[in-house]
Design an enzyme around this catalytic site. Structure first.
Site, PDB file in Angstrom:
ATOM      1  N   ASP A  16      41.889  28.860  47.633  1.00  0.00           N
ATOM      2  CA  ASP A  16      41.637  30.306  47.709  1.00  0.00           C
ATOM      3  C   ASP A  16      42.218  30.988  46.478  1.00  0.00           C
ATOM      4  OD1 ASP A  16      41.085  32.854  48.466  1.00  0.00           O
ATOM      5  OD2 ASP A  16      42.310  32.859  50.277  1.00  0.00           O
ATOM      6  N   ASP A 113      35.292  33.282  45.799  1.00  0.00           N
ATOM      7  CA  ASP A 113      36.669  32.977  45.403  1.00  0.00           C
ATOM      8  C   ASP A 113      37.363  31.946  46.289  1.00  0.00           C
ATOM      9  OD1 ASP A 113      36.868  34.525  47.657  1.00  0.00           O
ATOM     10  OD2 ASP A 113      38.408  35.864  46.897  1.00  0.00           O
ATOM     11  N   GLU A 114      36.616  31.197  47.086  1.00  0.00           N
ATOM     12  CA  GLU A 114      37.255  30.195  47.937  1.00  0.00           C
ATOM     13  C   GLU A 114      36.283  29.080  48.291  1.00  0.00           C
ATOM     14  OE1 GLU A 114      38.071  31.385  52.024  1.00  0.00           O
ATOM     15  OE2 GLU A 114      36.777  33.136  51.760  1.00  0.00           O
TER      16      GLU A 114
END
Length: 400
Positions: A16, A113-114
């Protein structure tokens, strides 16, 4: 740790990126590293909101996502406010995932973003902890992006673990740790439980993850349907979902087209058809819970010549009105005036609304914030003069 994981099966990492939008901006301009930085929709707009904040802004000044920008500036007069640059964020995201694929091909991006990474077969690279440290340091050194990583035997526990230490944390969460670590937490902090679901669970006396783990299945199913059973399994650390590299590819595009009853040359009629098609595409996108940034139209002329034209916009969309406006723009720009036999609209490169780009919903929130004064005035008028005092022009037109 490696022996323990081998006995339990999979080894999954949840990677993350920390304060991703702000981190991308700081990576581009290292002079911002020691400053309080936020990304906001429109720095000049008083009603703008904070879309992302770095940890200096969060921890030193108490600035958080969705805080009104004027309030954030009041808390930190020296605050650095930047407009979002989605091309930068998409490019950086692509590089992050390229780096992760070098570790294992079993990568499932969950948002910009993860992502989840299955490293079960990566013994040669070291222990799970060594691999996580390599990823964390590698992304920091090459892309200057800080990440937190959860290590666990399944996706749910890996996700919960990555949330526990930010920024730059690495957390191991075993299934046997669930009663001591997860069960005491409020149920609203559980991944997969939103505010509405938490409130529903509260109504039947479930306030902690532990209480959810021990709840009666029949009661949960009555309250939440099949999702209630699934949440109870998660609360007990059970999650059999594999890391699926193709998960984000299952819905590449959603479109609809129609052959017109006769060859049409009137723009007004073509726009009416586009509006109906946009409504259909929007409904399908909502059912599949996806959004897109690219609209494509197809125009087939009476001589069967067919053209397709597309354009990518900065912010993702899902609503029918937005799809129609973008499609209408493309029609007016590319239609040559010849009789049209068929029209079509497609949303290209769709991605999951909830998982992919969590922070983008904030842009729609900001748009609503700009209209807040208008909505309040309309509501006051309705309360004073009745519901029918203000109505949409489109509704009146349809009634006529």
């Amino acid at each position: 740790m490696q022996k323990m994981y081998r006995k339990q099966g999979r080894i999954i990492l949840h990677v993350d990126c920390n304060s991703f939008f702000a981190s991308c901006e700081i990576a581009r301009d290292p002079s911002l590293k020691e400053k309080a930085v936020v990304v906001a929709g429109d720095p000049k707009e008083r009603k703008g909101i904070v879309l992302a904040a770095n940890y200096i802004a969060k921890r030193r000044f108490g600035i958080y996502t969705t805080m009104p920008l004027w309030e954030a500036k009041k808390k930190c007069p020296s605050l650095v406010v930047l407009k979002p640059d989605f091309s930068l964020y998409r490019e950086t995201s692509s590089k992050v995932f390229q780096f992760l694929r070098r570790i294992s091909p079993l990568l499932e991006p969950a948002s910009i973003d993860e992502g989840y990474l299955d490293i079960t077969e990566c013994d040669s690279l070291g222990s799970p902890l060594e691999i996580a440290e390599y990823i964390q340091q590698g992304l920091l050194q090459t892309l200057h992006i800080p990440v937190s990583i959860g290590i666990a035997p399944n996706k749910f526990l890996a996700k919960m673990a990555s949330e526990m230490k930010k920024p730059l944390g690495i957390t191991v969460l075993r299934k046997r740790d669930v009663p001591n670590i997860l069960w005491p937490l409020p149920v609203k902090e559980m991944h997969g439980v939103g505010d509405k679901t938490a409130k529903k669970l509260n109504t039947i006396g479930i306030f902690t993850i532990g209480e959810l783990a021990k709840a009666e299945e029949e009661r949960l199913q009555q309250l939440l349907g099949i999702n209630g059973i699934r949440l109870k399994e998660r609360a007990n650390g059970i999650d059999d979902r594999p890391v699926d590299p193709e998960a984000g590819e299952k819905w590449k595009s959603i479109g609809n087209s129609t052959t017109l009853p006769y060859n049409v040359t009137e723009e007004r009629i073509l726009l009416d058809v586009l509006r109906e098609l946009a409504q259909s595409v929007s409904e399908r996108m909502k059912r599949k819970r996806v959004v897109s940034s690219t609209v494509q139209i197809m125009i087939r002329y009476s001589n069967f010549q067919t053209i397709t034209r597309s354009k990518t916009w900065e912010n993702p969309f899902q609503e029918a009105e937005e799809i129609f406006q973008y499609a209408a723009y493309l029609l007016k720009k590319h239609w040559n005036g010849n009789p049209v036999r068929l029209l079509g609209i497609a949303a290209l490169d769709v991605f999951d609304k909830k998982a992919a780009m969590k922070q983008l919903d904030l842009f729609h929130y900001e748009e609503e914030a700009k209209r807040e004064a208008l909505w309040k005035t309309m509501e006051q008028l309705r309360q004073k003069f009745g519901e029918d005092i203000i109505r949409r022009g489109a509704n009146l037109f349809q009634q006529d």
